[in-house]
Write an enzyme that holds these catalytic residues in place. Structure first.
Site, PDB file in Angstrom:
ATOM      1  N   GLY A   1       0.794  -1.220   0.000  1.00 44.25           N
ATOM      2  CA  GLY A   1       0.000   0.000   0.000  1.00 44.25           C
ATOM      3  C   GLY A   1       0.830   1.276   0.000  1.00 44.25           C
ATOM      4  O   GLY A   1       2.069   1.257   0.062  1.00 44.25           O
ATOM      5  N   HIS A   2       0.112   2.400  -0.024  1.00 45.77           N
ATOM      6  CA  HIS A   2       0.770   3.699  -0.126  1.00 45.77           C
ATOM      7  C   HIS A   2       1.581   4.024   1.140  1.00 45.77           C
ATOM      8  O   HIS A   2       1.243   3.624   2.239  1.00 45.77           O
ATOM      9  CB  HIS A   2      -0.257   4.810  -0.386  1.00 45.77           C
ATOM     10  CG  HIS A   2      -1.295   4.958   0.674  1.00 45.77           C
ATOM     11  ND1 HIS A   2      -2.568   4.492   0.551  1.00 45.77           N
ATOM     12  CD2 HIS A   2      -1.241   5.532   1.897  1.00 45.77           C
ATOM     13  CE1 HIS A   2      -3.259   4.779   1.630  1.00 45.77           C
ATOM     14  NE2 HIS A   2      -2.471   5.409   2.474  1.00 45.77           N
TER      15      HIS A   2
END
Length: 307
Positions: A219-220
């Site tokens: 994920g980010h």
């Protein structure tokens, strides 16, 4: 192509007969071995089978091969590692080529000796280093930075928007800005159909030498250290950290803002709760939620006894 003397030099090994005439072109399984192939043996029974094969060179540890004088033997400390070294040396170099069906933005910068496969899409402002290998249908979103000798297998998506939202008073959601960067350092390998999101306001970074299996999602704002191993179907939520040398087994799940310390090992299916920090180089954690292996086994034993 290599001689037995060259193989011994590459592997820091000792050839039983450095004068043996051979032309080694490949690494091989025992069943497919011929005089042009290298095989390895990590155990005594495997060595006996190797000695009966047609292999041109046999990599084995001195501990199990010291009593043998077969001229094909090269004695090494770690046969599996030595075999990998030889395989890497004999692997054909990346051939510089761009498939006609690849779509590359005019502002992207592609390094030398890089191979880009069919159906690849490379967005605006991408910077890619030398000797990279980009498999079919890979998508590299705008602004992603990729180092040298990076290998990306088919279907991977790098730099997609992260999964971050703000909730309105009426219960609906609005995407939080996803405008950060994604940096892939040198010698990273990314498996088929894996996805790595760009940062929200900062960056997502994958450290040098890290190897990522198929069907992994990162994920980010995540920071993955150097020489990390991440096995298939692992999911790492936003803003989590995996430090240098950690190993994540298959189907590991990490909540957001979690940390896996340097050299930590997570067994297959382990779950790390949001905000949790796991430390202890070489320590194995297992279970959901992840806990030290001894504790996990004790808990399992209690469950099996019904108390």
């Amino acid at each position: 192509m290599a001689t037995i003397a060259e193989i011994a030099e590459w592997t820091n090994g000792q050839a039983v007969s450095s004068l043996l005439e051979c032309e080694i072109r490949r690494v091989s399984a025992l069943d497919d071995a011929d005089v042009d192939a290298v095989v390895f043996a990590s155990a005594a029974d495997a060595l006996e089978n190797a000695l009966q094969s047609r292999a041109g060179v046999i990599l084995a540890s001195a501990k199990i091969a010291a009593e043998h004088n077969d001229k094909r033997l090269v004695l090494v400390k770690d046969p599996r590692l030595a075999f990998s070294i030889v395989g890497d040396r004999l692997r054909p170099p990346v051939v510089a080529a761009i498939h006609p069906s690849a779509v590359i933005d005019t502002t992207a910068q592609i390094g030398e000796d890089t191979n880009i496969g069919p159906g690849v899409v490379i967005g605006a402002g991408v910077r890619m280093g030398n000797s990279c290998l980009i498999g079919a249908r890979v998508v590299v979103e705008p602004g992603v930075v990729i180092g040298d000798r990076v290998r990306i297998q088919a279907g991977a998506v790098l730099g997609a928007l992260g999964f971050g939202y703000a909730r309105r008073p009426d219960g609906s959601y609005l995407m939080f800005p996803q405008q950060g960067a994604l940096v892939i350092e040198d010698d990273v390998e990314i498996g088929a159909n894996s996805t790595i999101d760009r940062g929200a306001l900062e960056e997502t970074r994958i450290g040098a030498g890290t190897k990522i299996d198929n069907l992994v999602h990162i994920g980010h704002n995540c920071r993955i250290g150097r020489n990390v191993i991440i096995a298939a179907q692992t999911g790492i939520s936003g803003s989590s950290v995996v430090e240098d040398g950690a190993i994540l087994g298959g189907q590991v799940g990490m909540g957001e803002h979690a940390t896996v310390g340097p050299g930590v090992i997570l067994g297959g299916g382990a779950g790390v709760l949001s905000g949790k920090k796991l430390f202890g180089a070489g320590q194995v954690f297992w279970g959901r939620p992840a806990r030290p292996l001894k504790q996990y086994l004790r808990d399992l034993a209690r469950l099996s006894r019904g108390r």
